[in-house]
Design an enzyme around this catalytic site. Structure first.
Site, mmCIF file in Angstrom:
data_model
loop_
_atom_site.group_PDB
_atom_site.id
_atom_site.type_symbol
_atom_site.label_atom_id
_atom_site.label_comp_id
_atom_site.label_asym_id
_atom_site.label_seq_id
_atom_site.Cartn_x
_atom_site.Cartn_y
_atom_site.Cartn_z
ATOM 1 N N LYS A 183 0.861 -1.190 0.000
ATOM 2 C CA LYS A 183 0.000 0.000 0.000
ATOM 3 C C LYS A 183 0.893 1.235 0.000
ATOM 4 C CE LYS A 183 -3.670 -2.186 2.813
ATOM 5 N NZ LYS A 183 -4.776 -2.298 1.861
ATOM 6 N N ARG A 211 -9.061 -12.849 2.226
ATOM 7 C CA ARG A 211 -9.769 -14.030 1.704
ATOM 8 C C ARG A 211 -8.894 -15.276 1.782
ATOM 9 N NH1 ARG A 211 -10.641 -10.954 -3.836
ATOM 10 N NH2 ARG A 211 -10.602 -9.261 -2.314
#
Ligand code: BES
Ligand code: MN
Ligand code: ZN
Length: 503
Positions: A260, A335
């Site tokens: 990020k 996930r």
């Protein structure tokens, strides 16, 4: 130190402030000593959650705070929770408060006391562990509900258990990532479990490797901090219903190799374990609330960091249920760890599974910061979560688990990719998770939006919200499995089936 809640028939000596309920219609309580016109002139109409501070009555030392409760017939648990929050905020500079607010409406006294306690305790919560100057922490430490009703006492006990669960979850989510590693979080979970009557198992990296949990091991590969999976079990005697909860516990999400950008807003990625914190909080309250459902929880805990050993784009992970995924973005890590958690959960053959995760920015784009997304393969489970949402005022909005988008996850080399392209990100993330539910009725809560509050508002305070903690408690407490199909109950028919299948 948290605020304590008790009940008493009369105002204890030395109480600093008394909070007096005033409805928006009907007579003003005599102890106020002012007419409705006089209150109106001061801008106080008794509207729900409005407050007005009055000096002590003559010959008294007790400050009075008027608390608006609006129209009495409109009072419900959600308004009472907000009224509790408003009363607590108005009295927060005083050390002790007594009030008959909770029992002033027509609401069932137990439910009213519970909601009032929740609202007040949550409004007063602060995380100031690392502040030397604690002046921002409210002074209000003792709240007395004026009643001798056993129902009020029961409501206080329930409200306290729920509020403690939420405050603990907020504390965990607010704690900086280097202060709360996966190892430490697991240790805290064990201590909480011991106090709450839960059975526990903690899995370390070696065990997770041996168990085939390639998702959490893969996400952890870039970190010097080892992963932990904490399994918590609430097994009440005679339980006939079984639920599994799975929480995303990314202690810090840097994005990994798909790093990020450096942006101050990413300090909130310490809260990427808010799902696991909510699950732990919820589990901690089940004994006090005498929940009859059997609940197994998995806290999936690891950092997501880049390093020479981190997982790379193009790598393929193999999960607990044997399926594989090709990594196209290491920032879609939630996930990957939930895949192992759901696989483990499905093996226990529960009546339903719910996972809760700060999963996608796409869900924030779709729904904003005041509600979570819910998606699932079973409308019955989703509907029960929506009902819990209405009761707890933790807002949910259903998004479709739209099967047509499954193709967006197709991979050349593995069973799926871990991202599905630029659009519908909350849906493709849920479709990924659906691959690991093994046919169990399941719903997924994407709490990326409401994990953090920008300001103090009602029962919310700036910082981590622990969103979902109350919702999950309500869900497991009220859970009803789908009615089994009549045919499956008839023994002859059930016996015939396997014989036919074997052909
Ligand atoms: N933890 C983030 C999602 C998130 C974002 C939570 C903002 C709270 C606030 C998650 O792991 C993530 O990085 N998701 C990516 C997925 C993408 C790479 C497919 C996202 O949403 O950008
Ligand atoms: Mn991420
Ligand atoms: Zn994340």
């Amino acid at each position: 130190m948290r605020t304590s809640f008790t009940s008493s028939a009369s105002i204890p000596a030395g109480t600093a402030v008394i909070a007096i309920p005033v409805a928006s219609e009907g007579p003003v309580p005599a102890e106020v000593g002012l007419s409705r016109a006089q209150l109106s002139a001061m801008g106080f109409e008794g509207r729900c959650c409005a407050t007005l501070v009055l000096p002590p009555a003559p010959r008294s030392k007790t400050t009075r705070v008027l608390v608006g409760i609006g129209t009495v017939k409109d009072l419900d648990e959600n308004t009472m929770r907000n009224i509790g929050a408003a009363a607590a905020r108005a009295c927060s500079r005083h050390t002790s408060m007594a009030t008959a607010v909770a029992t002033s409406g027509r609401l069932d006294h137990r439910a009213a006391a519970k909601a009032f306690v929740e609202g007040a305790a949550l409004a007063l919560h602060r995380w100031a562990e690392l502040k030397r100057d604690k002046s921002s922490v409210p002074a209000l430490r003792k709240i007395v509900l004026l009643s001798s009703d056993a129902q009020v006492r029961a409501g206080i006990a329930e409200g306290t258990a729920v509020a403690t669960a939420v405050c603990t979850a907020r504390d965990h989510a607010n704690t900086p990532p280097s202060h709360l590693t996966a190892t430490r979080f697991a240790r805290e979970a064990l201590a909480i479990a011991r106090k709450s009557g839960l059975r526990t198992t903690v899995y370390d990296k070696k065990q997770l490797q041996a168990m085939g949990c390639g998702g959490i091991v893969g996400v952890n590969a870039g970190s010097v901090e080892p992963p932990r999976v904490v399994k918590l079990v609430w097994a009440p005697a005679g339980a006939t219903k079984k639920v599994v909860l799975v929480g995303k516990g990314v202690m810090y999400d840097s994005g990994g190799i798909s790093l990020k950008p450096s942006d101050a807003s990413h300090a909130s990625m310490k809260m990427d374990m808010s799902g696991a914190a909510a699950v732990l909080g919820a589990m901690s309250a089940l004994r006090a609330l005498k929940v009859k459902t059997h609940v197994t929880a998995y806290l999936m805990c690891t950092d997501n960091l880049p390093s020479g050993s981190a997982m790379k784009l193009g790598d393929v992970l193999t999960f607990r249920n044997g399926k594989t995924a090709e990594i196209h973005n290491t920032d879609a890590e939630g996930r990957l760890i939930l895949a192992d958690g759901l696989s483990l959960g499905a093996e226990t053959k529960p009546d339903a599974m719910v996972d809760i995760a700060t999963l996608t920015g796409a869900c924030i784009g779709a729904l904003g910061k005041k509600m979570a997304g819910v998606l699932g393969n079973d409308q019955g489970v989703v509907d029960q979560l929506l009902a819990s949402s209405r009761r707890t005022d933790e807002l949910l909005w259903q998004l479709p688990l739209f099967g047509d988008y499954r193709g967006l996850l197709d991979s050349n080399v593995a069973d799926m990719k871990n991202i599905g392209g630029p659009f519908g990100g909350a849906i493709t993330a849920a479709l990924f998770l659906n691959e690991f539910t093994g046919g169990v009725p399941w719903a997924h809560l994407d709490i990326a939006g409401p994990m953090e509050s920008d300001g103090d508002n009602g029962w919310l305070n700036r910082g981590a919200t622990a969103f979902g903690t109350r919702l999950l408690i309500d869900f497991v407490a009220n859970f009803q499995p789908a009615a089994k199909k009549p045919a499956a109950r008839k023994k002859p028919a059930a016996r015939k089936k396997p014989a036919v299948k074997k052909k």
